[in-house]
Design a protein around this motif. Structure first.
Motif, PDB file in Angstrom:
ATOM      1  N   VAL A 152      48.851  28.496 102.323  1.00  0.00           N
ATOM      2  CA  VAL A 152      47.712  27.576 102.436  1.00  0.00           C
ATOM      3  C   VAL A 152      46.875  27.621 101.166  1.00  0.00           C
ATOM      4  CG1 VAL A 152      45.596  27.054 103.695  1.00  0.00           C
ATOM      5  CG2 VAL A 152      47.646  27.770 104.949  1.00  0.00           C
ATOM      6  N   THR A 153      46.599  28.840 100.688  1.00  0.00           N
ATOM      7  CA  THR A 153      45.786  29.000  99.474  1.00  0.00           C
ATOM      8  C   THR A 153      46.475  28.381  98.267  1.00  0.00           C
ATOM      9  OG1 THR A 153      44.809  31.042 100.342  1.00  0.00           O
ATOM     10  CG2 THR A 153      44.675  30.688  97.966  1.00  0.00           C
ATOM     11  N   ASP A 154      47.783  28.606  98.135  1.00  0.00           N
ATOM     12  CA  ASP A 154      48.525  28.082  96.986  1.00  0.00           C
ATOM     13  C   ASP A 154      48.562  26.556  96.968  1.00  0.00           C
ATOM     14  OD1 ASP A 154      49.021  30.653  96.174  1.00  0.00           O
ATOM     15  OD2 ASP A 154      51.058  30.739  96.980  1.00  0.00           O
ATOM     16  N   LEU A 155      48.658  25.944  98.155  1.00  0.00           N
ATOM     17  CA  LEU A 155      48.824  24.493  98.217  1.00  0.00           C
ATOM     18  C   LEU A 155      47.508  23.740  98.365  1.00  0.00           C
ATOM     19  CD1 LEU A 155      51.972  24.221 100.534  1.00  0.00           C
ATOM     20  CD2 LEU A 155      51.883  23.970  98.040  1.00  0.00           C
ATOM     21  N   PHE A 156      46.590  24.304  99.150  1.00  0.00           N
ATOM     22  CA  PHE A 156      45.381  23.552  99.486  1.00  0.00           C
ATOM     23  C   PHE A 156      44.078  24.234  99.053  1.00  0.00           C
ATOM     24  CE2 PHE A 156      48.630  22.466 102.618  1.00  0.00           C
ATOM     25  CZ  PHE A 156      48.599  21.077 102.602  1.00  0.00           C
ATOM     26  N   GLY A 157      44.162  25.487  98.660  1.00  0.00           N
ATOM     27  CA  GLY A 157      42.944  26.217  98.326  1.00  0.00           C
ATOM     28  C   GLY A 157      42.553  27.152  99.458  1.00  0.00           C
ATOM     29  N   GLU A 158      41.843  28.195  99.115  1.00  0.00           N
ATOM     30  CA  GLU A 158      41.501  29.224 100.098  1.00  0.00           C
ATOM     31  C   GLU A 158      40.592  28.664 101.189  1.00  0.00           C
ATOM     32  OE1 GLU A 158      39.847  33.849 100.129  1.00  0.00           O
ATOM     33  OE2 GLU A 158      39.948  32.694  98.271  1.00  0.00           O
ATOM     34  N   GLY A 159      40.944  28.985 102.443  1.00  0.00           N
ATOM     35  CA  GLY A 159      40.115  28.604 103.581  1.00  0.00           C
ATOM     36  C   GLY A 159      40.211  27.155 103.994  1.00  0.00           C
ATOM     37  N   ALA A 160      41.167  26.411 103.442  1.00  0.00           N
ATOM     38  CA  ALA A 160      41.289  24.986 103.775  1.00  0.00           C
ATOM     39  C   ALA A 160      41.763  24.795 105.219  1.00  0.00           C
ATOM     40  CB  ALA A 160      42.270  24.308 102.813  1.00  0.00           C
ATOM     41  N   ASN A 161      41.213  23.769 105.868  1.00  0.00           N
ATOM     42  CA  ASN A 161      41.629  23.424 107.228  1.00  0.00           C
ATOM     43  C   ASN A 161      42.772  22.415 107.125  1.00  0.00           C
ATOM     44  OD1 ASN A 161      41.885  22.911 109.922  1.00  0.00           O
ATOM     45  ND2 ASN A 161      39.974  21.769 110.122  1.00  0.00           N
ATOM     46  N   VAL A 162      44.006  22.882 107.327  1.00  0.00           N
ATOM     47  CA  VAL A 162      45.171  22.044 107.035  1.00  0.00           C
ATOM     48  C   VAL A 162      45.950  21.655 108.286  1.00  0.00           C
ATOM     49  CG1 VAL A 162      45.408  23.026 104.737  1.00  0.00           C
ATOM     50  CG2 VAL A 162      46.622  24.081 106.649  1.00  0.00           C
ATOM     51  N   VAL A 163      45.537  22.123 109.453  1.00  0.00           N
ATOM     52  CA  VAL A 163      46.256  21.773 110.680  1.00  0.00           C
ATOM     53  C   VAL A 163      46.234  20.262 110.870  1.00  0.00           C
ATOM     54  CG1 VAL A 163      46.305  21.987 113.188  1.00  0.00           C
ATOM     55  CG2 VAL A 163      45.768  23.983 111.768  1.00  0.00           C
ATOM     56  N   GLY A 164      47.421  19.685 111.078  1.00  0.00           N
ATOM     57  CA  GLY A 164      47.537  18.235 111.231  1.00  0.00           C
ATOM     58  C   GLY A 164      47.987  17.546 109.956  1.00  0.00           C
ATOM     59  N   GLN A 165      47.859  18.215 108.809  1.00  0.00           N
ATOM     60  CA  GLN A 165      48.290  17.613 107.550  1.00  0.00           C
ATOM     61  C   GLN A 165      49.803  17.769 107.372  1.00  0.00           C
ATOM     62  OE1 GLN A 165      45.895  18.116 104.017  1.00  0.00           O
ATOM     63  NE2 GLN A 165      44.208  19.056 105.186  1.00  0.00           N
ATOM     64  N   SER A 166      50.320  17.066 106.364  1.00  0.00           N
ATOM     65  CA  SER A 166      51.766  17.054 106.130  1.00  0.00           C
ATOM     66  C   SER A 166      52.134  17.802 104.854  1.00  0.00           C
ATOM     67  CB  SER A 166      52.276  15.620 106.037  1.00  0.00           C
ATOM     68  OG  SER A 166      52.126  14.949 107.272  1.00  0.00           O
TER      69      SER A 166
END
Length: 392
Positions: A152-166
């Motif tokens: 998650v950190t590598d792709l979206f940044g630390e602490g990002a809320n990514v549930v539901g994303q592709s």
């Protein structure tokens, strides 16, 4: 002369040349620091590994596919049937591969692990947000993914809320349904997907790489291993004894035992290497003490002339050698503990302070002082008072 007088005289002699005293202790300080550091790091690594495996317990068996036996989902279903093996508690399938993952304009290379829901409890996966892989996901060969926190950190940044994303795994779209809680292990840098999806969509195979079996009674682990193998051999019509012999099972207990054994041997070897510096330090003390005896020949003659006995001279120089090694040992222990704490915090492993080895280190310092200080002290005690007083 009494012991307090001898001790005071030894301290005075050491204080008279602080620089020489410090340099003499340096070898012991470095040796003890190295030994303590190795022991602390080894203890921390052992505690960390034991902690990582504690969630697995001692009741897991792992069976891997081989060239002769390709394990399948149907094999797992058969093993989970209580009529086949009564001691089996749960069964989980797994397939693993390394794939490129792309999302949010970023890409990373991670382990993609195809799993069944039962593996969540078997290998101790806790969820941070969202849900883990379900039976419905496997049945529907769903393109859903559960991410490790580092991914998650590598792709979206630390602490990002990514549930539901592709995200895209090997150029195939997947929907994120959950994020696992950090375990400070390889799982943090992994992605979990349904094992059916891993087999058919990503890896293009009709078998799983491994099957994990948890048992109800760990005392029957060996018997359960035999029973599982018997079921698998029967299902795959294996009669060749050589094939049977090469189909091995690994238990969580065996894995942990092997790792701890390797760490113990490595610690022993490194401690032995560090111990060499202690011997070198002891030799350094002996050399300096011999020089000191030569420089203080007139002092020795004077002490003998006013009534000092041979054993008094022997004890004085022996006390000096022991003080050097004990003080050097204590400084080395304190330095080792301080540096070890910083290293443990930096690499995020438990800080383990093995008390017995620390006490043993001080004892070793005393022994080194006695061994390497004995010869100079004995040589000093044998000097003739008349020759010593005439020494230039």
């Amino acid at each position: 002369m009494s012991f307090p007088e001898l001790f005071k005289t030894a301290l005075t002699a050491l204080k008279s040349s602080i620089l020489r005293t410090a340099l003499t202790m340096l070898g012991i300080i470095i040796g003890i620091t190295a030994v303590i550091l190795i022991l602390i790091i080894s203890q921390g690594a052992t505690d960390y590994i034991n902690g990582q495996f504690s969630s697995l317990g001692a009741n897991l068996l792992f069976f891997a596919s081989s060239n002769a036996i390709k394990l399948t989902v149907d094999d797992a279903k058969a093993l989970a049937d209580p009529s086949q093996i009564s001691n089996v508690q749960a069964v989980g399938e797994r397939s693993v591969g390394s794939e490129t993952v792309v999302a949010n304009g970023q890409n990373t290379f991670v382990y993609v692990i195809g799993v069944t829901p039962s593996l969540q409890d078997m290998i101790g996966i806790a969820m941070d947000t969202g849900n883990f892989i379900s039976d419905d996901d496997n049945a529907g060969i769903s393109r859903v993914a559960v991410l490790g926190p580092k991914v998650v950190t590598d792709l979206f940044g630390e602490g990002a809320n990514v549930v539901g994303q592709s995200i895209e795994i090997a150029n195939k779209p997947f929907r994120i349904i959950g994020i696992i809680a950090s375990k400070n292990s390889a799982m943090d840098d992994s992605i979990f997907i349904p094992v059916s999806t891993a087999m058919r969509v990503l890896f293009g195979v009709n078998y799983v790489q491994a099957i994990a079996v948890s048992v109800k009674d760990s005392r029957l682990l060996d018997q359960t291993e035999t029973d599982v193998k018997a079921v698998i051999f029967e299902r795959h019509t294996i009669t060749d004894q050589q094939v049977k012999d090469h189909f091995l099972a690994t238990s969580s207990r065996d894995i942990l035992s092997t790792i701890n054994s390797v760490l113990s041997v490595l610690t022993l070897v490194l401690s032995g290497i560090a111990g060499i510096s202690l011997v070198v330090g002891g030799i350094g003390i002996m050399n300096i003490m011999l020089v000191t005896v030569t420089e203080r020949t007139r002092e020795i003659g004077l002490l003998k002339a006013i009534g000092a006995k041979r054993k008094d001279i022997l004890m004085q120089f022996l006390i000096e050698a022991v003080i050097l090694t004990v003080v050097g040992g204590i400084i080395g222990i304190l330095l080792g503990i301080g540096i070890g704490y910083v290293i443990a915090a930096a690499v995020q492993v438990p800080f383990g302070l093995p008390v017995v080895p620390v006490i043993a280190s001080v004892s070793v310092s005393v022994v080194i002082g006695i061994i390497f200080g004995s010869y100079p002290a004995f040589r000093a005690s044998k000097l003739s008072p008349i020759d010593a007083l005439h020494h230039e």
